[in-house]
Design a protein around this motif. Structure first.
Motif, PDB file in Angstrom:
ATOM      1  N   LYS A   2       2.711   1.389  26.855  1.00 52.93           N
ATOM      2  CA  LYS A   2       1.352   0.889  26.757  1.00 52.93           C
ATOM      3  C   LYS A   2       1.358  -0.626  26.689  1.00 52.93           C
ATOM      4  O   LYS A   2       2.354  -1.257  26.310  1.00 52.93           O
ATOM      5  CB  LYS A   2       0.674   1.464  25.519  1.00 52.93           C
ATOM      6  N   ASN A   3       0.230  -1.222  27.030  1.00 51.02           N
ATOM      7  CA  ASN A   3       0.103  -2.674  27.051  1.00 51.02           C
ATOM      8  C   ASN A   3       0.375  -3.279  25.672  1.00 51.02           C
ATOM      9  O   ASN A   3       1.046  -4.301  25.555  1.00 51.02           O
ATOM     10  CB  ASN A   3      -1.292  -3.068  27.554  1.00 51.02           C
ATOM     11  N   GLN A   4      -0.125  -2.639  24.612  1.00 47.11           N
ATOM     12  CA  GLN A   4       0.088  -3.131  23.248  1.00 47.11           C
ATOM     13  C   GLN A   4       1.564  -3.074  22.871  1.00 47.11           C
ATOM     14  O   GLN A   4       2.084  -3.978  22.238  1.00 47.11           O
ATOM     15  CB  GLN A   4      -0.751  -2.329  22.248  1.00 47.11           C
ATOM     16  N   SER A   5       2.249  -2.019  23.285  1.00 46.98           N
ATOM     17  CA  SER A   5       3.680  -1.883  23.006  1.00 46.98           C
ATOM     18  C   SER A   5       4.481  -2.966  23.718  1.00 46.98           C
ATOM     19  O   SER A   5       5.424  -3.518  23.162  1.00 46.98           O
ATOM     20  CB  SER A   5       4.186  -0.516  23.433  1.00 46.98           C
ATOM     21  N   LYS A   6       4.100  -3.283  24.942  1.00 49.77           N
ATOM     22  CA  LYS A   6       4.773  -4.346  25.683  1.00 49.77           C
ATOM     23  C   LYS A   6       4.594  -5.685  24.981  1.00 49.77           C
ATOM     24  O   LYS A   6       5.533  -6.473  24.881  1.00 49.77           O
ATOM     25  CB  LYS A   6       4.231  -4.428  27.112  1.00 49.77           C
ATOM     26  N   LYS A   7       3.397  -5.940  24.482  1.00 52.95           N
ATOM     27  CA  LYS A   7       3.134  -7.196  23.769  1.00 52.95           C
ATOM     28  C   LYS A   7       3.960  -7.269  22.486  1.00 52.95           C
ATOM     29  O   LYS A   7       4.501  -8.324  22.158  1.00 52.95           O
ATOM     30  CB  LYS A   7       1.646  -7.320  23.442  1.00 52.95           C
ATOM     31  N   THR A   8       4.080  -6.162  21.787  1.00 56.34           N
ATOM     32  CA  THR A   8       4.860  -6.130  20.551  1.00 56.34           C
ATOM     33  C   THR A   8       6.332  -6.392  20.835  1.00 56.34           C
ATOM     34  O   THR A   8       6.980  -7.177  20.148  1.00 56.34           O
ATOM     35  CB  THR A   8       4.687  -4.772  19.840  1.00 56.34           C
ATOM     36  N   VAL A   9       6.868  -5.749  21.850  1.00 55.46           N
ATOM     37  CA  VAL A   9       8.274  -5.957  22.227  1.00 55.46           C
ATOM     38  C   VAL A   9       8.495  -7.409  22.641  1.00 55.46           C
ATOM     39  O   VAL A   9       9.480  -8.038  22.241  1.00 55.46           O
ATOM     40  CB  VAL A   9       8.686  -4.986  23.351  1.00 55.46           C
ATOM     41  N   LEU A  10       7.590  -7.966  23.416  1.00 54.20           N
ATOM     42  CA  LEU A  10       7.706  -9.359  23.854  1.00 54.20           C
ATOM     43  C   LEU A  10       7.649 -10.310  22.661  1.00 54.20           C
ATOM     44  O   LEU A  10       8.406 -11.285  22.595  1.00 54.20           O
ATOM     45  CB  LEU A  10       6.601  -9.692  24.860  1.00 54.20           C
ATOM     46  N   LEU A  11       6.794 -10.036  21.694  1.00 51.88           N
ATOM     47  CA  LEU A  11       6.694 -10.865  20.493  1.00 51.88           C
ATOM     48  C   LEU A  11       7.995 -10.831  19.702  1.00 51.88           C
ATOM     49  O   LEU A  11       8.517 -11.876  19.306  1.00 51.88           O
ATOM     50  CB  LEU A  11       5.529 -10.397  19.619  1.00 51.88           C
ATOM     51  N   TRP A  12       8.554  -9.648  19.482  1.00 52.80           N
ATOM     52  CA  TRP A  12       9.819  -9.519  18.752  1.00 52.80           C
ATOM     53  C   TRP A  12      10.969 -10.178  19.502  1.00 52.80           C
ATOM     54  O   TRP A  12      11.806 -10.855  18.905  1.00 52.80           O
ATOM     55  CB  TRP A  12      10.140  -8.054  18.479  1.00 52.80           C
ATOM     56  N   LEU A  13      11.014 -10.003  20.784  1.00 49.12           N
ATOM     57  CA  LEU A  13      12.066 -10.622  21.592  1.00 49.12           C
ATOM     58  C   LEU A  13      11.972 -12.144  21.520  1.00 49.12           C
ATOM     59  O   LEU A  13      12.982 -12.832  21.362  1.00 49.12           O
ATOM     60  CB  LEU A  13      11.969 -10.139  23.042  1.00 49.12           C
ATOM     61  N   SER A  14      10.779 -12.671  21.600  1.00 50.16           N
ATOM     62  CA  SER A  14      10.580 -14.120  21.490  1.00 50.16           C
ATOM     63  C   SER A  14      11.034 -14.632  20.127  1.00 50.16           C
ATOM     64  O   SER A  14      11.661 -15.698  20.028  1.00 50.16           O
ATOM     65  CB  SER A  14       9.108 -14.471  21.703  1.00 50.16           C
ATOM     66  N   ALA A  15      10.723 -13.890  19.070  1.00 50.00           N
ATOM     67  CA  ALA A  15      11.128 -14.295  17.723  1.00 50.00           C
ATOM     68  C   ALA A  15      12.646 -14.308  17.587  1.00 50.00           C
ATOM     69  O   ALA A  15      13.220 -15.246  17.018  1.00 50.00           O
ATOM     70  CB  ALA A  15      10.502 -13.366  16.691  1.00 50.00           C
ATOM     71  N   VAL A  16      13.309 -13.296  18.113  1.00 48.59           N
ATOM     72  CA  VAL A  16      14.773 -13.224  18.036  1.00 48.59           C
ATOM     73  C   VAL A  16      15.412 -14.376  18.803  1.00 48.59           C
ATOM     74  O   VAL A  16      16.346 -15.023  18.317  1.00 48.59           O
ATOM     75  CB  VAL A  16      15.279 -11.854  18.552  1.00 48.59           C
ATOM     76  N   ILE A  17      14.912 -14.675  19.967  1.00 48.42           N
ATOM     77  CA  ILE A  17      15.451 -15.777  20.769  1.00 48.42           C
ATOM     78  C   ILE A  17      15.258 -17.104  20.040  1.00 48.42           C
ATOM     79  O   ILE A  17      16.154 -17.951  20.014  1.00 48.42           O
ATOM     80  CB  ILE A  17      14.809 -15.796  22.171  1.00 48.42           C
ATOM     81  N   ALA A  18      14.097 -17.300  19.428  1.00 47.24           N
ATOM     82  CA  ALA A  18      13.833 -18.536  18.693  1.00 47.24           C
ATOM     83  C   ALA A  18      14.780 -18.682  17.503  1.00 47.24           C
ATOM     84  O   ALA A  18      15.284 -19.776  17.230  1.00 47.24           O
ATOM     85  CB  ALA A  18      12.381 -18.561  18.224  1.00 47.24           C
ATOM     86  N   ILE A  19      15.046 -17.595  16.799  1.00 46.99           N
ATOM     87  CA  ILE A  19      15.955 -17.634  15.652  1.00 46.99           C
ATOM     88  C   ILE A  19      17.367 -17.965  16.099  1.00 46.99           C
ATOM     89  O   ILE A  19      18.047 -18.799  15.505  1.00 46.99           O
ATOM     90  CB  ILE A  19      15.907 -16.305  14.878  1.00 46.99           C
ATOM     91  N   ILE A  20      17.825 -17.334  17.158  1.00 41.08           N
ATOM     92  CA  ILE A  20      19.177 -17.583  17.664  1.00 41.08           C
ATOM     93  C   ILE A  20      19.316 -19.027  18.138  1.00 41.08           C
ATOM     94  O   ILE A  20      20.302 -19.695  17.856  1.00 41.08           O
ATOM     95  CB  ILE A  20      19.536 -16.597  18.796  1.00 41.08           C
ATOM     96  N   ALA A  21      18.320 -19.527  18.824  1.00 43.93           N
ATOM     97  CA  ALA A  21      18.371 -20.894  19.349  1.00 43.93           C
ATOM     98  C   ALA A  21      18.388 -21.926  18.229  1.00 43.93           C
ATOM     99  O   ALA A  21      19.034 -22.968  18.347  1.00 43.93           O
ATOM    100  CB  ALA A  21      17.186 -21.134  20.274  1.00 43.93           C
ATOM    101  N   SER A  22      17.706 -21.659  17.135  1.00 43.18           N
ATOM    102  CA  SER A  22      17.646 -22.633  16.045  1.00 43.18           C
ATOM    103  C   SER A  22      18.816 -22.509  15.075  1.00 43.18           C
ATOM    104  O   SER A  22      18.973 -23.335  14.190  1.00 43.18           O
ATOM    105  CB  SER A  22      16.325 -22.485  15.283  1.00 43.18           C
ATOM    106  N   ALA A  23      19.657 -21.511  15.235  1.00 48.06           N
ATOM    107  CA  ALA A  23      20.755 -21.269  14.309  1.00 48.06           C
ATOM    108  C   ALA A  23      22.042 -21.974  14.725  1.00 48.06           C
ATOM    109  O   ALA A  23      23.085 -21.729  14.142  1.00 48.06           O
ATOM    110  CB  ALA A  23      21.003 -19.769  14.182  1.00 48.06           C
ATOM    111  N   GLN A  24      21.987 -22.828  15.700  1.00 47.90           N
ATOM    112  CA  GLN A  24      23.173 -23.525  16.177  1.00 47.90           C
ATOM    113  C   GLN A  24      23.433 -24.783  15.350  1.00 47.90           C
ATOM    114  O   GLN A  24      22.509 -25.450  14.920  1.00 47.90           O
ATOM    115  CB  GLN A  24      23.009 -23.898  17.645  1.00 47.90           C
TER     116      GLN A  24
END
Length: 58
Positions: A2-24
């Motif tokens: 569903k569209n809402q599920s896609k948005k949720t997955v995209l939000l979580w993926l974006s958060a994980v990428i941001a955390i990994i990028a800032s942890a260097q």
């Protein structure tokens, strides 16, 4: 998916990428430890990390 599920997955993926990028470590952070061995390496890393406090669980 569903569209809402896609948005949720995209939000979580974006958060994980941001955390990994800032942890260097900043560029050059470990430069003083490069090429050192044993005691010299330990002293260089201690100067980078700084003092610490040991806590007991007892």
């Amino acid at each position: 998916m569903k569209n809402q599920s896609k948005k949720t997955v995209l939000l979580w993926l974006s958060a994980v990428i941001a955390i990994i990028a800032s942890a260097q470590a900043p560029s050059g952070y470990y430069d003083s430890a490069i090429g050192k061995n044993k005691g010299d390496l330990l002293r260089a890393l201690e100067s980078i990390v700084g003092s610490h406090t040991t806590h007991s669980y007892s």
